[in-house]
Design an enzyme around this catalytic site. Structure first.
Site, short mmCIF file in Angstrom:
data_model
loop_
_atom_site.label_atom_id
_atom_site.label_comp_id
_atom_site.label_asym_id
_atom_site.label_seq_id
_atom_site.Cartn_x
_atom_site.Cartn_y
_atom_site.Cartn_z
N LYS A 157 -44.06 47.32 56.01
CA LYS A 157 -44.41 47.14 57.42
C LYS A 157 -43.91 45.79 57.93
O LYS A 157 -44.39 44.74 57.52
CB LYS A 157 -45.93 47.18 57.60
CG LYS A 157 -46.31 47.35 59.06
CD LYS A 157 -47.72 46.93 59.38
CE LYS A 157 -47.83 45.46 59.69
NZ LYS A 157 -47.12 45.05 60.92
N GLY A 210 -48.13 36.19 55.08
CA GLY A 210 -48.66 35.98 56.42
C GLY A 210 -49.69 34.87 56.40
O GLY A 210 -49.67 33.98 55.53
N SER A 211 -50.61 34.92 57.34
CA SER A 211 -51.57 33.83 57.49
C SER A 211 -52.63 33.88 56.38
O SER A 211 -52.95 34.94 55.85
CB SER A 211 -52.25 33.93 58.85
OG SER A 211 -52.90 35.18 58.96
N THR A 212 -53.17 32.71 56.08
CA THR A 212 -54.21 32.63 55.06
C THR A 212 -55.44 33.44 55.47
O THR A 212 -56.05 34.13 54.64
CB THR A 212 -54.57 31.15 54.81
OG1 THR A 212 -53.41 30.52 54.25
CG2 THR A 212 -55.73 30.99 53.84
N GLU A 213 -55.74 33.42 56.76
CA GLU A 213 -56.91 34.14 57.26
C GLU A 213 -56.79 35.65 56.97
O GLU A 213 -57.70 36.26 56.39
CB GLU A 213 -57.02 33.89 58.75
CG GLU A 213 -58.28 34.40 59.38
CD GLU A 213 -58.20 34.30 60.91
OE1 GLU A 213 -57.27 33.64 61.43
OE2 GLU A 213 -59.07 34.89 61.56
N VAL A 214 -55.67 36.25 57.37
CA VAL A 214 -55.49 37.69 57.13
C VAL A 214 -55.37 37.96 55.63
O VAL A 214 -55.92 38.93 55.10
CB VAL A 214 -54.26 38.24 57.90
CG1 VAL A 214 -54.00 39.70 57.54
CG2 VAL A 214 -54.48 38.12 59.40
N GLY A 215 -54.70 37.05 54.91
CA GLY A 215 -54.52 37.22 53.46
C GLY A 215 -55.84 37.29 52.72
O GLY A 215 -55.99 38.08 51.76
N GLU A 232 -48.58 35.47 49.86
CA GLU A 232 -47.79 34.28 50.23
C GLU A 232 -48.32 33.85 51.58
O GLU A 232 -48.09 34.52 52.59
CB GLU A 232 -46.30 34.62 50.33
CG GLU A 232 -45.67 35.09 49.03
CD GLU A 232 -45.42 33.97 48.04
OE1 GLU A 232 -45.81 32.82 48.32
OE2 GLU A 232 -44.85 34.26 46.97
N CYS A 266 -43.41 28.56 56.54
CA CYS A 266 -44.57 28.24 55.71
C CYS A 266 -44.32 27.01 54.86
O CYS A 266 -45.26 26.36 54.43
CB CYS A 266 -44.91 29.44 54.83
SG CYS A 266 -43.47 30.04 53.94
N GLU A 359 -52.35 24.07 59.74
CA GLU A 359 -50.97 24.53 59.86
C GLU A 359 -50.67 24.76 61.34
O GLU A 359 -51.37 25.53 62.00
CB GLU A 359 -50.77 25.83 59.08
CG GLU A 359 -49.34 26.32 59.13
CD GLU A 359 -49.12 27.62 58.36
OE1 GLU A 359 -49.92 28.57 58.53
OE2 GLU A 359 -48.14 27.70 57.59
P1 NAD Z 1 -50.22 37.33 60.21
O1 NAD Z 1 -51.15 37.12 59.08
O2 NAD Z 1 -50.78 37.38 61.56
O3 NAD Z 1 -49.39 38.67 60.03
C1 NAD Z 1 -48.62 38.91 58.89
C2 NAD Z 1 -48.43 40.41 58.73
O4 NAD Z 1 -49.70 40.98 58.45
C3 NAD Z 1 -47.91 41.13 59.99
O5 NAD Z 1 -47.04 42.17 59.61
C4 NAD Z 1 -49.19 41.70 60.58
O6 NAD Z 1 -48.95 42.87 61.34
C5 NAD Z 1 -49.98 42.05 59.33
N1 NAD Z 1 -51.42 42.13 59.55
C6 NAD Z 1 -52.17 41.50 60.48
N2 NAD Z 1 -53.47 41.85 60.36
C7 NAD Z 1 -53.54 42.70 59.31
C8 NAD Z 1 -54.60 43.40 58.69
N3 NAD Z 1 -55.85 43.30 59.10
N4 NAD Z 1 -54.33 44.20 57.62
C9 NAD Z 1 -53.05 44.30 57.16
N5 NAD Z 1 -52.00 43.68 57.73
C10 NAD Z 1 -52.25 42.88 58.78
O7 NAD Z 1 -49.13 36.18 60.05
P2 NAD Z 1 -47.90 35.86 61.00
O8 NAD Z 1 -48.43 35.16 62.19
O9 NAD Z 1 -47.04 37.06 61.17
O10 NAD Z 1 -47.08 34.85 60.07
C11 NAD Z 1 -47.33 33.48 60.07
C12 NAD Z 1 -48.07 33.07 58.82
O11 NAD Z 1 -47.38 33.52 57.66
C13 NAD Z 1 -48.17 31.58 58.66
O12 NAD Z 1 -49.48 31.22 58.28
C14 NAD Z 1 -47.19 31.27 57.54
O13 NAD Z 1 -47.46 30.10 56.84
C15 NAD Z 1 -47.30 32.48 56.70
N6 NAD Z 1 -46.11 32.64 55.86
C16 NAD Z 1 -46.18 32.38 54.52
C17 NAD Z 1 -45.07 32.50 53.71
C18 NAD Z 1 -45.12 32.22 52.23
O14 NAD Z 1 -44.20 32.64 51.55
N7 NAD Z 1 -46.13 31.57 51.72
C19 NAD Z 1 -43.86 32.86 54.27
C20 NAD Z 1 -43.81 33.11 55.64
C21 NAD Z 1 -44.96 33.01 56.42
#
Ligand code: NAD
Length: 457
Positions: A157, A210-215, A232, A266, A359
């Site tokens: 996705k 993605g974000s730490t919160e969603v992770g 990540e 990130c 961040e």
């Molecule tokens: P995000 O967490 O908002 O979204 C990331 C992905 O998760 C998107 O595809 C989104 O649609 C999906 N998502 C959102 N809510 C979800 C849920 N409830 N269940 C499943 N999937 C869901 O993050 P973003 O704003 O797209 O990206 C920015 C963040 O990503 C920053 O915090 C950045 O540091 C982090 N990031 C980390 C790395 C790494 O390798 N450590 C690399 C790139 C980005």
């Protein structure tokens, strides 16, 4: 027949609508996961040499379409063309690198009494890969290439804002001969498509960036089924400049350690820590370097920094630089349509300020002085994150000592390099769990099976 729901995708440099893409419903995701599960037995049974050949063909097609993919990243993600070309090349290289692994995914033969003992790396099944918007195609490749090489089927996705490059890569996979149900790219909402990867029992692993919160939510959700998970997440990395460094070089490079991809990285070194005795000299050199960052049209070959991804992200980044913010100096950014934000340096700052601890994910950096090596390490480690970081010093012993002392997954000395596909990438602390890339990535997409064969019966 029910009409397919679609959503618009935009060009962040102009605000223009580029096209519309499908936004999958729950039923459509379930159907895709079902097809991936059905395709799994045949895919895992493909002989390693043939799987390798298919992946090499896939890499060749990505190479042949590299400019097209780069242009999609420019128009849909606002990446500057030079970076976007590197990213398309990175997707090709990562597929090619892991194309070599099906034939080399060795198990062990372990000496035991009464027989022989061997281990196998079994693929997991369906792997769900969730990608963010900041590096849409590169991060997709870090997940799908080793997952496919290990014999899994993949549902991927892309982020809602940046689906175009991944959708095109999915088409190229089919053109290369990879069966359509083995690698599916499904655009849609995180809360619908992404979350279904977490809850659907046929998905055996979630690879989330993605974000730490969603992770955190993904990790908690995966716990329900003891589902494998790689995370990540965010970062707040330090760029530590010692007085014994080549200060001119450190100052010239510092903007590119944080403002690359408009700070939406990130690994952004968004805290510059400078030894106090070199602070004034460093700041005097940093100012022209920051003012010299070329911000503008991402298609122009001379441009070094493009726009932020969306109007709402622009608002979020702007909240870190209110009118009374301690702005030391700023670069320039275009006015007019598009989500533009000028490179900004904040100093002096309170150690507890939001801009220092959170961040920002935009082109904003704080500069903090330190007295000695111990204080540098303490400040660098004063974060919930631990993804990346740099150390600038001409004293090799000190550079290595500090690299070992910083709680981070990816450090560079006299450089801002973070990602090299030959080496492992991932975070300490709340920056994530698990590693991508490097020689061991297949381990994250397979389980070890141990088989004992008696020679005494
Ligand atoms: P995000 O967490 O908002 O979204 C990331 C992905 O998760 C998107 O595809 C989104 O649609 C999906 N998502 C959102 N809510 C979800 C849920 N409830 N269940 C499943 N999937 C869901 O993050 P973003 O704003 O797209 O990206 C920015 C963040 O990503 C920053 O915090 C950045 O540091 C982090 N990031 C980390 C790395 C790494 O390798 N450590 C690399 C790139 C980005």
């Amino acid at each position: 027949m029910k009409a397919i729901a679609t959503v618009p995708v935009h060009n962040p440099a102009t605000g223009a609508v580029l096209t519309h893409v499908p936004s999958a419903s729950l039923e459509e995701v379930d159907a895709a996961i079902g097809r991936a599960a059905t395709a799994f037995p045949a895919w895992r049974a493909v002989a390693p040499g043939d799987r390798a050949r298919l992946l090499r063909r896939f890499a060749d097609l990505v190479d042949a379409h590299a400019e097209e993919l780069a242009l999609l990243e420019v128009t849909n993600a606002g990446h500057v063309i030079g970076n976007a070309r590197w990213e398309a090349g990175n997707v090709r290289d990562v597929i090619e690198y892991y194309a070599a692994s099906p034939e080399r995914h060795f198990g062990l033969q372990i000496p035991v009494a009464g027989g022989i003992d061997v281990t196998f790396h079994e693929p997991l099944g369906v792997v769900g890969i969730i990608v963010p918007w900041n590096f849409p195609m590169a991060i997709a490749g870090w997940g799908f290439a080793p997952a496919l090489a290990a014999g899994n089927t993949v549902v991927l996705k892309p982020a809602e804002l940046t689906p175009l490059s991944a959708l095109r890569i999915g088409e190229l996979a089919v053109e290369a001969g990879i069966p359509p149900d083995v690698f599916q790219v499904i655009s849609g909402k995180g809360s619908v498509v992404g979350w279904r990867f977490v809850t659907h029992p046929a998905v055996r692993k979630v690879c989330f960036t993605g974000s730490t919160e969603v992770g955190k939510g993904i990790m908690a959700g995966c716990a329900e089924q003891v589902k494998r998970v790689t995370l990540e997440l965010g970062g707040k990395s330090a760029n530590v400049v010692f007085a014994d460094a080549d200060i001119e070089l450190a100052a010239a490079r510092a903007p590119y350690g944080v403002f690359d991809n408009a700070g939406q990285d990130c690994c952004a070194r968004s805290r510059i820590l400078v030894e106090r005795s070199a602070y004034d000299q460093f700041m005097a050199l940093l100012e022209p370097a920051v003012r010299g960052v070329v911000v503008g049209d991402p298609l122009d070959e001379r441009t070094e920094m493009g726009p932020l991804i969306s109007p709402s992200h622009l608002e979020e980044v702007s909240s870190f630089v209110p009118d009374d913010a301690p702005v030391a100096f700023r670069g320039e950014a275009p006015a007019g349509p598009g989500n533009w934000f000028a490179p900004t340096v904040l100093a002096p700052v309170e150690r507890s300020a939001r801009a220092v601890t959170e961040e920002i994910f935009g082109p904003v950096v704080v500069v903090v002085p330190f007295e000695d090596e111990a204080e540098a390490v303490a400040i660098a480690n004063d974060s919930i994150y631990g993804l990346s970081g740099s150390i600038w010093s001409q004293n090799v012993g000190r550079a290595l000592r500090v690299a070992r002392a910083i709680d981070s997954g990816n450090l560079s000395v006299n450089s801002h390099s973070s990602v090299r596909y030959w080496s492992p990438f991932g975070g300490f602390k709340q920056s994530g769990i698990g590693r991508e890339l490097g020689p061991d990535a297949l381990g994250a997409f397979s389980d070890v099976k141990n088989v004992f064969i008696s020679t005494e019966e």
